[in-house]
Design an enzyme around this catalytic site. Structure first.
Site, PDB file in Angstrom:
ATOM      1  CG  HIS A   1      -2.048   0.962   1.101  1.00 22.85           C
ATOM      2  ND1 HIS A   1      -1.926   2.307   1.342  1.00 22.85           N
ATOM      3  CD2 HIS A   1      -3.330   0.763   0.704  1.00 22.85           C
ATOM      4  CE1 HIS A   1      -3.091   2.896   1.116  1.00 22.85           C
ATOM      5  NE2 HIS A   1      -3.960   1.988   0.725  1.00 22.85           N
TER       6      HIS A   1
ATOM      7  CG  ASP B   1      -8.391  -3.296  -3.397  1.00 29.44           C
ATOM      8  OD1 ASP B   1      -9.564  -3.022  -3.130  1.00 29.44           O
ATOM      9  OD2 ASP B   1      -7.580  -2.491  -3.868  1.00 29.44           O
TER      10      ASP B   1
HETATM   11  N1  CMC Z   1       4.136  -7.418  -5.240  1.00 32.86           N
HETATM   12  C1  CMC Z   1       5.472  -7.512  -5.364  1.00 32.86           C
HETATM   13  N2  CMC Z   1       6.324  -6.509  -5.082  1.00 32.86           N
HETATM   14  C2  CMC Z   1       5.803  -5.367  -4.646  1.00 32.86           C
HETATM   15  C3  CMC Z   1       4.422  -5.209  -4.475  1.00 32.86           C
HETATM   16  C4  CMC Z   1       3.573  -6.282  -4.784  1.00 32.86           C
HETATM   17  N3  CMC Z   1       2.247  -6.173  -4.655  1.00 32.86           N
HETATM   18  N4  CMC Z   1       4.168  -3.955  -4.024  1.00 32.86           N
HETATM   19  C5  CMC Z   1       5.372  -3.358  -3.911  1.00 32.86           C
HETATM   20  N5  CMC Z   1       6.346  -4.213  -4.271  1.00 32.86           N
HETATM   21  C6  CMC Z   1       7.791  -3.959  -4.213  1.00 32.86           C
HETATM   22  C7  CMC Z   1       8.247  -3.022  -5.322  1.00 32.86           C
HETATM   23  O1  CMC Z   1       8.622  -3.699  -6.480  1.00 32.86           O
HETATM   24  C8  CMC Z   1       9.408  -2.330  -4.638  1.00 32.86           C
HETATM   25  O2  CMC Z   1      10.497  -3.224  -4.659  1.00 32.86           O
HETATM   26  P1  CMC Z   1      12.013  -2.649  -4.789  1.00 32.86           P
HETATM   27  O3  CMC Z   1      12.239  -1.884  -3.522  1.00 32.86           O
HETATM   28  O4  CMC Z   1      12.860  -3.874  -4.923  1.00 32.86           O
HETATM   29  O5  CMC Z   1      12.041  -1.770  -5.996  1.00 32.86           O
HETATM   30  C9  CMC Z   1       8.971  -2.210  -3.187  1.00 32.86           C
HETATM   31  O6  CMC Z   1       8.044  -3.298  -2.983  1.00 32.86           O
HETATM   32  C10 CMC Z   1       8.275  -0.905  -2.882  1.00 32.86           C
HETATM   33  O7  CMC Z   1       7.290  -0.719  -3.869  1.00 32.86           O
HETATM   34  P2  CMC Z   1       6.639   0.668  -4.268  1.00 32.86           P
HETATM   35  O8  CMC Z   1       6.042   0.569  -5.621  1.00 32.86           O
HETATM   36  O9  CMC Z   1       7.638   1.741  -4.000  1.00 32.86           O
HETATM   37  O10 CMC Z   1       5.515   0.764  -3.208  1.00 32.86           O
HETATM   38  P3  CMC Z   1       4.397   1.803  -3.248  1.00 32.86           P
HETATM   39  O11 CMC Z   1       4.116   2.067  -1.834  1.00 32.86           O
HETATM   40  O12 CMC Z   1       4.714   2.969  -4.080  1.00 32.86           O
HETATM   41  O13 CMC Z   1       3.225   1.029  -4.008  1.00 32.86           O
HETATM   42  C11 CMC Z   1       1.225  -0.116  -4.429  1.00 32.86           C
HETATM   43  C12 CMC Z   1       2.043   0.736  -3.434  1.00 32.86           C
HETATM   44  C13 CMC Z   1      -0.142  -0.338  -3.795  1.00 32.86           C
HETATM   45  C14 CMC Z   1       1.058   0.645  -5.769  1.00 32.86           C
HETATM   46  C15 CMC Z   1       1.953  -1.451  -4.663  1.00 32.86           C
HETATM   47  O14 CMC Z   1       2.187  -2.109  -3.441  1.00 32.86           O
HETATM   48  C16 CMC Z   1       1.206  -2.377  -5.621  1.00 32.86           C
HETATM   49  O15 CMC Z   1       1.337  -2.231  -6.826  1.00 32.86           O
HETATM   50  N6  CMC Z   1       0.386  -3.321  -5.063  1.00 32.86           N
HETATM   51  C17 CMC Z   1      -0.404  -4.195  -5.897  1.00 32.86           C
HETATM   52  C18 CMC Z   1      -1.662  -3.459  -6.376  1.00 32.86           C
HETATM   53  C19 CMC Z   1      -2.692  -3.270  -5.296  1.00 32.86           C
HETATM   54  O16 CMC Z   1      -3.002  -4.190  -4.533  1.00 32.86           O
HETATM   55  N7  CMC Z   1      -3.273  -2.065  -5.222  1.00 32.86           N
HETATM   56  C20 CMC Z   1      -4.328  -1.757  -4.235  1.00 32.86           C
HETATM   57  C21 CMC Z   1      -3.907  -0.700  -3.272  1.00 32.86           C
HETATM   58  S1  CMC Z   1      -5.036  -0.571  -1.897  1.00 32.86           S
HETATM   59  C22 CMC Z   1      -6.392   0.314  -2.501  1.00 32.86           C
HETATM   60  C23 CMC Z   1      -6.571   1.666  -1.867  1.00 32.86           C
HETATM   61  O17 CMC Z   1      -6.384   1.843  -0.675  1.00 32.86           O
HETATM   62  O18 CMC Z   1      -6.952   2.602  -2.624  1.00 32.86           O
END
Ligand code: CMC
Length: 426
Positions: free
Chosen positions: A304, A361
């Site tokens: 998240h 989700d």
């Molecule tokens: N699966 C695998 N790796 C992940 C995931 C995941 N779901 N989420 C983050 N990572 C990794 C990412 O690759 C990165 O790795 P590294 O440090 O090696 O580059 C690290 O974790 C940090 O990721 P980030 O993209 O900087 O994290 P973020 O906080 O910007 O992203 C997110 C948050 C929700 C976009 C992401 O976790 C994601 O894409 N999750 C899957 C989609 C999802 O479930 N979305 C629903 C969000 S909840 C709905 C709401 O509240 O509105």
């Protein structure tokens, strides 16, 4: 306390703004006037767009509170419409205030009959979010007397109509897609039960609402009711800041929510679980793929942008998921797969070190799937849940002494002086 910055040899003290939960911000409102500089922050992730008293989130500790009340207490003890009242009006209602609020919403669930014909113009395969945003926008054509965002009784009338009619509008978008006739609301039912009946009843058969299912849906609505300045809420505020009416502003929010980076993730979770069910790899294979950046795969429903210890909404939904599956007497292969995935991921160093946990989700899709809600309606359910949050922020913005039309600056990086070249010379 202030922050001192030095720009082009000029020292400037910027005021610090402190929120009631100790959040700190540097006030840059005078920066451009005093120095000619602006700040740049793509995605606004370091920019507080407003002072807001509606929702507090502490992502490090997994805290979500509405008007100071923890989400766990609302989930256990409140109803969706009571939570909506709290968000919009600031305090929990008394019994008579709640009765009046619910009564007024219940009386306005029907749509103008002409609006039913509006649906005939949409192709049957239209996405329900496209239909919902268009019909909500069209409400402004039906209520020209409730469009002024600065006249309290007009705002109040528009708010009641939006809350009352969105479930009717949403269920009709589904009925239209599957070629069934509309089911009119039945005002003897509560909010979630009425929606379930409009979705699943037909004129040929009576539909008996299952109370456990209705409560689960009400809970999903509560857990989505607000999440402070997210993309769709910020959209509602920005559109509303031009003094656009409530219907037009909320319609814009529905469109923002539609995107797969925002409201669309719950659908992606089910698609992922279904692909594992279909034998396109085991849960472990999927986790391995999600860990390998080169695959471009992510474990959907994990991680998240704000919550870095746990998403408080996820645990609540996991319990409800078990209750619904037990009540319906079905075995859910998708739930089994979801639990396998969760167990594998939570004991994997990759997910532990990156602080990736199930989000809201992860289990909501499994519940909706078990209830029989089709995948393209998942985001519509999110929209019904998020409506009170959108309304609360829209209203708060208009009541804010610091109200201004939203108008970000930019840093221009295009070509400088060029001359026009006639078309025959290009
Ligand atoms: N699966 C695998 N790796 C992940 C995931 C995941 N779901 N989420 C983050 N990572 C990794 C990412 O690759 C990165 O790795 P590294 O440090 O090696 O580059 C690290 O974790 C940090 O990721 P980030 O993209 O900087 O994290 P973020 O906080 O910007 O992203 C997110 C948050 C929700 C976009 C992401 O976790 C994601 O894409 N999750 C899957 C989609 C999802 O479930 N979305 C629903 C969000 S909840 C709905 C709401 O509240 O509105």
């Amino acid at each position: 306390m202030s922050a001192r910055i030095s720009l082009n040899g000029t020292d400037l003290d910027l005021a610090i703004v402190e929120g009631s939960e100790g959040e700190l911000a540097v006030d840059v409102t005078k920066l451009r006037a005093q120095t000619g500089f602006v700040t740049i922050d793509p995605g606004y992730s370091n920019t507080a767009a407003a002072r807001s008293a509606i929702t507090f989130i502490d992502g490090e500790q997994g805290i979500l509170k509405h008007r100071g009340i923890p989400i766990q207490e609302l989930a256990e003890q409140s109803s969706f419409l009571e939570t909506a009242y709290l968000l919009i009006n600031g305090d929990l209602p008394t019994k008579s205030e709640l009765d009046s609020f619910v009564g007024r919403i219940t009386r306005h669930t029907m749509l103008h009959e002409q609006l039913y014909r509006f649906y005939e113009g949409f192709p049957q395969q239209a996405h329900p979010m496209a239909v919902c945003s268009a019909v909500v926008s069209a409400l402004s054509a039906f209520y020209p007397e409730f469009l002024d965002p600065r006249t309290p009784n007009q705002v109040d009338a528009a708010i009641i109509r939006l809350l009352a009619k969105l479930p009717t509008i949403a269920s009709l978008s589904y009925k239209h897609a599957i070629g069934q006739p509309p089911i009119y609301p039945n005002n003897s039912l509560d909010y979630a039960s009425n929606f379930l009946r409009m979705m699943f009843a037909t004129p040929a058969e009576e539909y008996v609402v299952n109370d456990v299912v209705a409560r689960a849906l009400d809970l999903i609505f509560i857990l989505h009711a607000d999440h402070e300045q997210n993309c769709s809420t910020s959209t509602v505020r920005l559109v509303g800041s031009s003094l656009a009416n409530a219907f037009a502003s909320i319609s814009a929010g529905i469109n923002a929510l539609w995107g797969p980076l925002h409201g669309g993730a719950n659908q992606k979770v089910i698609e992922m679980l279904e692909s594992i069910e279909a034998g396109e790899g085991s849960a472990q294979d999927f986790v391995n793929r999600a860990k390998d950046r080169s695959t471009g795969t992510r474990l959907m429903g994990f991680g998240h942008a704000v919550y870095k210890s746990h998403d408080p909404r996820a645990g609540i939904l996991k319990n409800t998921c078990h209750e619904v599956i037990a009540e319906l007497g079905v075995t859910s292969r998708l739930l089994d797969i979801a639990m396998d995935l969760e167990e594998i991921a939570l004991s994997d160093e990759y997910f532990i070190s990156r602080r990736l946990y199930p989000n809201v989700d992860f289990y909501s899709g499994v519940i909706m799937n078990a209830i029989g809600i089709p995948e393209n309606m998942f985001t519509v359910i999110f929209a019904i849940g998020r409506l009170p949050g959108w309304i609360a922020h829209w209203k708060e913005m208009h009541e804010d002494a610091d109200f201004k039309i939203g108008r970000p600056r930019q840093i221009y990086v295009g070509p400088t002086d060029r001359s026009f070249v006639p078309i025959e010379d290009r």
